[in-house]
Design a protein around this motif. Structure first.
Motif: not given
Length: 398
Positions: A55, A59, A74-75, A77-78, A279, A282-283, A286
């Motif tokens: 991950a 990213q 990404g924010q 999504a998480l 980002p 977040m990757a 997640g």
């Protein structure tokens, strides 16, 4: 290598770490250690976990940082995943647990301000708690060793004793009270778990008097106790919750979760962060959350935790001159000791190459990765027992 230019705020162990894999760490001299500290409950999936490594790589080749002046997919999504599997409706991302706590404290006070009760600023914490090192966090816990020398206590922060029900009711019924903040299972304070009936009682009382509940699950959340969130054992939920540590599997990330109602006052400009929710974080977050929240991961935690706790209770019976008590929940285990816990940690590290953490009330904490295998758990118990034997010898010769 000289440490002359590092601020001297840490009492570091004499161990230089070079690399890690799973539950293993290797020092620069090649010595291998069994790591049951996990970066203080942070490396929840072990060192160099291939899913998290991938991950980061994927990213890192695309985008690291843009700040919160732009949308960061990404924010979204998480945050969506966290809310789907919790009580929360909204999330604010931070870089650490103490920042998540700071956001939680601000959210609680701003809620009452937005609802026409600006006088409700009082925050009540509990004895033995630890919420981080920012000003709000140290005042919420009020441990003298963390507050001394940093000026007068901040207004509106007070402490309660566990079990003092009259004082707790008086605090919650106080018309100036905004919130209580509590760890469902204490980490630094000696692995004390709040009884489930008490969690439910706090919820009922806070609802009666319009007080918000903040849970600090920075250490005890994210699967550490065998449920995704530690408060789930009590069959209730807070209004606001701070999480971090395991959320990034070792990468710096934290989050403040809240219901839409509790976050009423957190409007544009009320709070912010330059790096929070970038980002790259977040990757990794997640990927870590997807693994930790799997039912099979949580089932595994309960299986290994049951084995470890059973074995530690057996050691307590065989070494009553060394072990006073075994406590905690899930893989947040505390062992209260007769010998000094710092001495015991050093013996475990130097004699058995077992790494364990310290804690309040003369406890040592056992915080292995959540994916610790049964074979590795047996190895940890064996090394811990040999440390008990060594401690017995040291105390006999003293």
């Amino acid at each position: 290598m000289s440490t002359d230019h590092l601020m001297g705020v840490y009492n570091r162990a004499p161990l230089e770490v070079e690399r890690g894999l799973g539950v293993r760490l290797w020092a620069t001299d090649g010595t291998e250690y069994l790591d049951c500290v996990s970066g203080i409950s942070t490396n929840a999936l072990g060192h160099a976990n291939p899913i998290l490594v991938q991950a980061v790589k994927d990213q890192a080749e695309k985008l690291w940082h843009v700040s919160n002046i732009f949308k960061i997919p990404g924010q979204e999504a998480l945050a969506g995943a966290l809310c789907e599997q919790s009580f929360a409706d909204v999330v604010f991302f931070t870089n650490s647990g103490t920042e998540a706590v700071e956001c939680a404290l601000k959210t609680a006070r701003k809620y009452h301000f937005a609802n026409g009760q600006p006088e409700r600023i009082d925050i009540y914490g509990f004895d033995g708690s630890f919420h981080g090192r920012t000003y709000g966090a140290i005042n919420a816990a009020a441990n003298p060793s963390y507050t001394n020398g940093f000026g007068p206590p901040m207004e509106g922060f007070h402490q309660l004793l566990f079990g003092d029900h009259d004082a707790i009711k008086a605090a919650i019924s106080n018309p100036n009270t905004a919130a209580i903040i509590v760890e469902p299972v204490q980490g630094e304070g000696g692995c004390r778990a709040i009884p489930e009936v008490c969690l439910r009682g706090l919820r009922e009382m806070c609802d009666e008097y319009g007080v918000l509940i903040i849970f600090d699950e920075v250490q005890c959340g994210m699967g550490r106790t065998g449920k995704l969130w530690a408060h789930e054992w009590g069959g209730m939920a807070p209004d606001i919750m701070a999480i971090a540590k395991a959320l990034g599997g070792g990468f710096p990330i934290g989050a403040c979760l809240a219901t839409a109602r509790a976050a009423t006052g957190m409007t544009v400009g009320a709070h912010g962060s330059t790096f929070g929710g970038n980002p790259l974080a977040m990757a990794v977050g997640g990927a870590a959350f997807a693994e930790i929240s799997k039912p099979e991961t949580l089932a595994h935690v309960n299986e290994i935790a049951g084995y470890l706790k059973q074995q530690l209770h057996g050691l307590a019976q065989r070494y009553p001159d060394v072990i006073v008590d075994v406590r905690g929940k899930g893989l947040l285990l505390g062992v209260k000791l007769v010998p000094n816990n710092r001495d015991f940690m050093g013996w475990a590290r130097d004699e058995q190459h077992l790494l364990i953490a310290g804690g309040g009330d003369n406890c040592c904490r056992i915080l292995p990765p959540l994916n610790l295998t049964l074979e590795e758990a047996r190895e940890a118990v064996d090394r811990f027992e040999r440390t008990c034997e060594f401690a017995r010898g040291k105390m006999a010769s003293a």
